[in-house]
Design a protein around this motif. Structure first.
Motif, PDB file in Angstrom:
ATOM      1  N   TYR A  21      17.731 -27.744  21.092  1.00  0.00           N
ATOM      2  CA  TYR A  21      18.377 -27.671  22.401  1.00  0.00           C
ATOM      3  C   TYR A  21      18.152 -26.289  22.994  1.00  0.00           C
ATOM      4  O   TYR A  21      17.776 -25.339  22.298  1.00  0.00           O
ATOM      5  CB  TYR A  21      19.883 -27.960  22.272  1.00  0.00           C
ATOM      6  CG  TYR A  21      20.161 -29.331  21.719  1.00  0.00           C
ATOM      7  CD1 TYR A  21      20.250 -30.434  22.554  1.00  0.00           C
ATOM      8  CD2 TYR A  21      20.307 -29.524  20.347  1.00  0.00           C
ATOM      9  CE1 TYR A  21      20.492 -31.706  22.047  1.00  0.00           C
ATOM     10  CE2 TYR A  21      20.538 -30.797  19.832  1.00  0.00           C
ATOM     11  CZ  TYR A  21      20.629 -31.870  20.683  1.00  0.00           C
ATOM     12  OH  TYR A  21      20.857 -33.128  20.172  1.00  0.00           O
ATOM     13  N   ASN A  22      18.410 -26.165  24.293  1.00  0.00           N
ATOM     14  CA  ASN A  22      18.160 -24.893  24.965  1.00  0.00           C
ATOM     15  C   ASN A  22      18.966 -24.806  26.251  1.00  0.00           C
ATOM     16  O   ASN A  22      19.531 -25.791  26.720  1.00  0.00           O
ATOM     17  CB  ASN A  22      16.677 -24.756  25.288  1.00  0.00           C
ATOM     18  CG  ASN A  22      16.299 -25.520  26.555  1.00  0.00           C
ATOM     19  OD1 ASN A  22      16.134 -24.916  27.624  1.00  0.00           O
ATOM     20  ND2 ASN A  22      16.205 -26.847  26.471  1.00  0.00           N
ATOM     21  N   TYR A  39      18.899 -19.360  25.672  1.00  0.00           N
ATOM     22  CA  TYR A  39      18.814 -19.470  24.220  1.00  0.00           C
ATOM     23  C   TYR A  39      18.092 -20.749  23.830  1.00  0.00           C
ATOM     24  O   TYR A  39      17.906 -21.663  24.627  1.00  0.00           O
ATOM     25  CB  TYR A  39      20.184 -19.400  23.565  1.00  0.00           C
ATOM     26  CG  TYR A  39      21.100 -20.614  23.672  1.00  0.00           C
ATOM     27  CD1 TYR A  39      20.961 -21.584  24.652  1.00  0.00           C
ATOM     28  CD2 TYR A  39      22.150 -20.760  22.770  1.00  0.00           C
ATOM     29  CE1 TYR A  39      21.829 -22.669  24.728  1.00  0.00           C
ATOM     30  CE2 TYR A  39      23.026 -21.845  22.841  1.00  0.00           C
ATOM     31  CZ  TYR A  39      22.851 -22.795  23.826  1.00  0.00           C
ATOM     32  OH  TYR A  39      23.705 -23.873  23.907  1.00  0.00           O
ATOM     33  N   LEU A  40      17.669 -20.757  22.577  1.00  0.00           N
ATOM     34  CA  LEU A  40      17.018 -21.898  21.949  1.00  0.00           C
ATOM     35  C   LEU A  40      17.649 -22.048  20.582  1.00  0.00           C
ATOM     36  O   LEU A  40      17.837 -21.053  19.878  1.00  0.00           O
ATOM     37  CB  LEU A  40      15.521 -21.615  21.803  1.00  0.00           C
ATOM     38  CG  LEU A  40      14.674 -22.566  20.953  1.00  0.00           C
ATOM     39  CD1 LEU A  40      14.547 -23.911  21.631  1.00  0.00           C
ATOM     40  CD2 LEU A  40      13.298 -21.953  20.705  1.00  0.00           C
ATOM     41  N   ASP A 106      28.203 -15.800  16.386  1.00  0.00           N
ATOM     42  CA  ASP A 106      29.624 -16.153  16.494  1.00  0.00           C
ATOM     43  C   ASP A 106      29.819 -17.361  17.401  1.00  0.00           C
ATOM     44  O   ASP A 106      30.625 -18.260  17.098  1.00  0.00           O
ATOM     45  CB  ASP A 106      30.417 -14.967  17.040  1.00  0.00           C
ATOM     46  CG  ASP A 106      30.503 -13.806  16.060  1.00  0.00           C
ATOM     47  OD1 ASP A 106      30.208 -14.023  14.868  1.00  0.00           O
ATOM     48  OD2 ASP A 106      30.840 -12.697  16.501  1.00  0.00           O
ATOM     49  N   ALA A 107      29.083 -17.406  18.516  1.00  0.00           N
ATOM     50  CA  ALA A 107      29.225 -18.510  19.466  1.00  0.00           C
ATOM     51  C   ALA A 107      28.802 -19.839  18.854  1.00  0.00           C
ATOM     52  O   ALA A 107      29.381 -20.895  19.156  1.00  0.00           O
ATOM     53  CB  ALA A 107      28.410 -18.223  20.727  1.00  0.00           C
ATOM     54  N   LYS A 138      28.458 -19.479  29.073  1.00  0.00           N
ATOM     55  CA  LYS A 138      27.946 -20.404  30.076  1.00  0.00           C
ATOM     56  C   LYS A 138      26.734 -21.194  29.576  1.00  0.00           C
ATOM     57  O   LYS A 138      26.332 -22.177  30.213  1.00  0.00           O
ATOM     58  CB  LYS A 138      27.562 -19.625  31.339  1.00  0.00           C
ATOM     59  CG  LYS A 138      28.740 -18.903  31.977  1.00  0.00           C
ATOM     60  CD  LYS A 138      28.299 -18.082  33.190  1.00  0.00           C
ATOM     61  CE  LYS A 138      29.464 -17.310  33.786  1.00  0.00           C
ATOM     62  NZ  LYS A 138      29.045 -16.470  34.938  1.00  0.00           N
ATOM     63  N   LEU A 139      26.143 -20.770  28.460  1.00  0.00           N
ATOM     64  CA  LEU A 139      24.994 -21.485  27.910  1.00  0.00           C
ATOM     65  C   LEU A 139      25.440 -22.808  27.309  1.00  0.00           C
ATOM     66  O   LEU A 139      26.407 -22.860  26.551  1.00  0.00           O
ATOM     67  CB  LEU A 139      24.287 -20.630  26.852  1.00  0.00           C
ATOM     68  CG  LEU A 139      23.670 -19.326  27.342  1.00  0.00           C
ATOM     69  CD1 LEU A 139      23.115 -18.527  26.172  1.00  0.00           C
ATOM     70  CD2 LEU A 139      22.573 -19.589  28.371  1.00  0.00           C
ATOM     71  N   GLN A 140      24.717 -23.860  27.624  1.00  0.00           N
ATOM     72  CA  GLN A 140      25.064 -25.202  27.165  1.00  0.00           C
ATOM     73  C   GLN A 140      23.886 -25.836  26.423  1.00  0.00           C
ATOM     74  O   GLN A 140      22.728 -25.538  26.723  1.00  0.00           O
ATOM     75  CB  GLN A 140      25.459 -26.086  28.358  1.00  0.00           C
ATOM     76  CG  GLN A 140      26.655 -25.576  29.147  1.00  0.00           C
ATOM     77  CD  GLN A 140      27.922 -25.545  28.321  1.00  0.00           C
ATOM     78  OE1 GLN A 140      28.217 -26.480  27.574  1.00  0.00           O
ATOM     79  NE2 GLN A 140      28.679 -24.454  28.434  1.00  0.00           N
ATOM     80  N   PRO A 141      24.149 -26.711  25.460  1.00  0.00           N
ATOM     81  CA  PRO A 141      23.062 -27.384  24.718  1.00  0.00           C
ATOM     82  C   PRO A 141      22.388 -28.457  25.569  1.00  0.00           C
ATOM     83  O   PRO A 141      22.890 -29.568  25.689  1.00  0.00           O
ATOM     84  CB  PRO A 141      23.776 -27.977  23.501  1.00  0.00           C
ATOM     85  CG  PRO A 141      25.188 -28.178  23.957  1.00  0.00           C
ATOM     86  CD  PRO A 141      25.485 -27.078  24.933  1.00  0.00           C
TER      87      PRO A 141
END
Length: 404
Positions: A21-22, A39-40, A106-107, A138-141
């Motif tokens: 996911y990213n 992120y990835l 941690d996230a 705010k980053l989501q899969p």
């Protein structure tokens, strides 16, 4: 697959392998209104391998990722940003990279040693850690390609490649994305490449395979002859396709996997070369009849890296003297009385002297988006290949004001 069979590689549209996911978002790290943070990650820890810039001023995130992967060749996630390279930033830059690593761990509730860090952008500037901290939640899969947008700087578009191969009766996906447009002359440039796969592969073997693949793909491209402090190519293999793990190069499916990975690396490398800053054309040079592959690759890269060759191709000028001069500067074996050169399949030189050719016809052929130069050194049986781009007025314009 028997020894005489070619591996079957199925090129498909951009699709993430199982379990990956990213996300990519805009948090305002730079002055350009674009996604610049992302992120990835994999659902499960993945075997990991990497290759890195040889520039002595290796950026903090690059060094951290190299050190992390080298612990046991495992990663599960990578945090990325553009706009700021976090390079030549001293102790503060190292601290910031470590903080990013810890925050993402941690996230995601994973071990810190499973997180890589990648940055690209302006050298010497510090990351705005407040913006990064605010952006992380705010980053989501997601399963789109947002992360490939978040790493871009002067690129005109993302570089993406995806193939599927069959390993142990299972369909395995190998998907990569990259960024790079200027400061491109790897030996592992602000160049970043990421490849994901759901294949099950031993981490040490993955490292060997990646290093070999990079030598004939990413390390054979050049845009401007400059290497960056942040170059990195990372591969993650999470095994979720559930094929029997490939542990050695002698295993039945290894050649198929290696061919699929190399194909993806090659496609990404060529897309970077074609998207060089200000570029209008991709240049491909194929060298044959070299004494060995190392010399063949050196000659090929010298031709695509020559500023005079690049400028001539921008001007649609079939000036083969530029090409033969670039060849002659390389410390490689060649029969200087019997070198041959062709452009877009049209013979220009034989036995190191000019052949009669229609200059207008050759010039017209050079207006294409891809110009292919073929060189024979008449000294052996080895071959080599390299890719670059033309040198345009716009390259100077872009780089004259990159900082300001």
């Amino acid at each position: 697959m028997t020894q005489d069979e070619e591996p079957s590689i199925n090129q498909i549209s951009f699709t993430w392998p199982k379990g990956f996911y990213n996300d990519g978002i805009k948090i305002g790290l730079g002055t350009v209104d674009k996604k610049d943070f992302g992120y990835l990650f994999s659902q499960v820890p993945a075997a990991a391998a990497g290759t890195y810039t040889t520039n002595k001023f290796q950026a903090a995130p690059t060094k951290l990722t190299k050190d992390t992967i080298n612990i046991d060749h495992k990663l599960q996630a990578v945090i990325v940003n553009s706009a700021i390279a976090n390079s030549c930033t001293g102790a503060q830059g190292t601290k910031d990279a470590l903080t990013e690593q810890q925050w993402l761990a941690d996230a995601l509730n994973i071990d810190t040693n499973l997180v890589g860090v990648a940055s690209t952008g302006l050298i010497g500037a510090y990351l705005d850690m407040d913006k990064i901290k605010a952006g992380l939640p705010k980053l989501q899969p997601k399963t789109g390609d947002d992360v490939s947008q978040a790493v871009l700087t002067t690129d005109k578009q993302p570089k993406q490649a995806c193939v599927q191969v069959e390993l142990d009766g299972k369909t395995v996906t190998i998907t990569g994305f990259a960024k790079g447009s200027g400061m491109i002359h790897p030996k592992m440039a602000t160049m970043l490449g990421f490849v994901t796969t759901d294949a099950a592969v031993d981490g040490d073997l993955l490292q060997e395979t990646l290093s070999a693949g990079v030598d004939t793909t990413f390390n054979q491209i050049t845009v401007d002859g400059d290497t960056s402090t942040n170059d990195m190519v990372v591969v993650l293999a999470n095994g979720m396709a559930q094929n029997t793990e490939i542990k050695t190069a002698a295993d039945t499916d290894y050649d198929t996997f290696a061919a699929g990975l190399k194909f993806v690396l090659g496609e990404l490398a060529k897309q970077i070369a074609a998207d060089g800053e200000g570029a209008t054309k991709l240049i491909e040079t194929n060298v044959t009849e070299a004494l060995n592959s190392t010399e063949a690759q050196s000659v090929a890269k010298a031709v695509v890296g020559s500023s005079l060759v690049k400028a001539a191709i921008f001007g649609d000028d079939p000036n083969w003297g530029r090409i033969i001069a670039a060849i002659g500067m390389v410390d490689a074996h060649m029969d200087v009385d019997h070198v041959a050169i062709s452009a877009n399949g049209i013979p220009l030189v034989k036995d190191s002297v000019a052949l009669p050719f229609d200059e207008a016809m050759v010039s017209e052929s050079m207006k294409a988006a891809k110009v292919t130069i073929d060189v024979s050194l008449n000294s052996g049986t080895a071959v080599g290949q390299a890719w670059g781009c033309d040198l345009t007025y716009n390259y100077v314009k872009i780089n004259a004001s990159y900082h300001t």
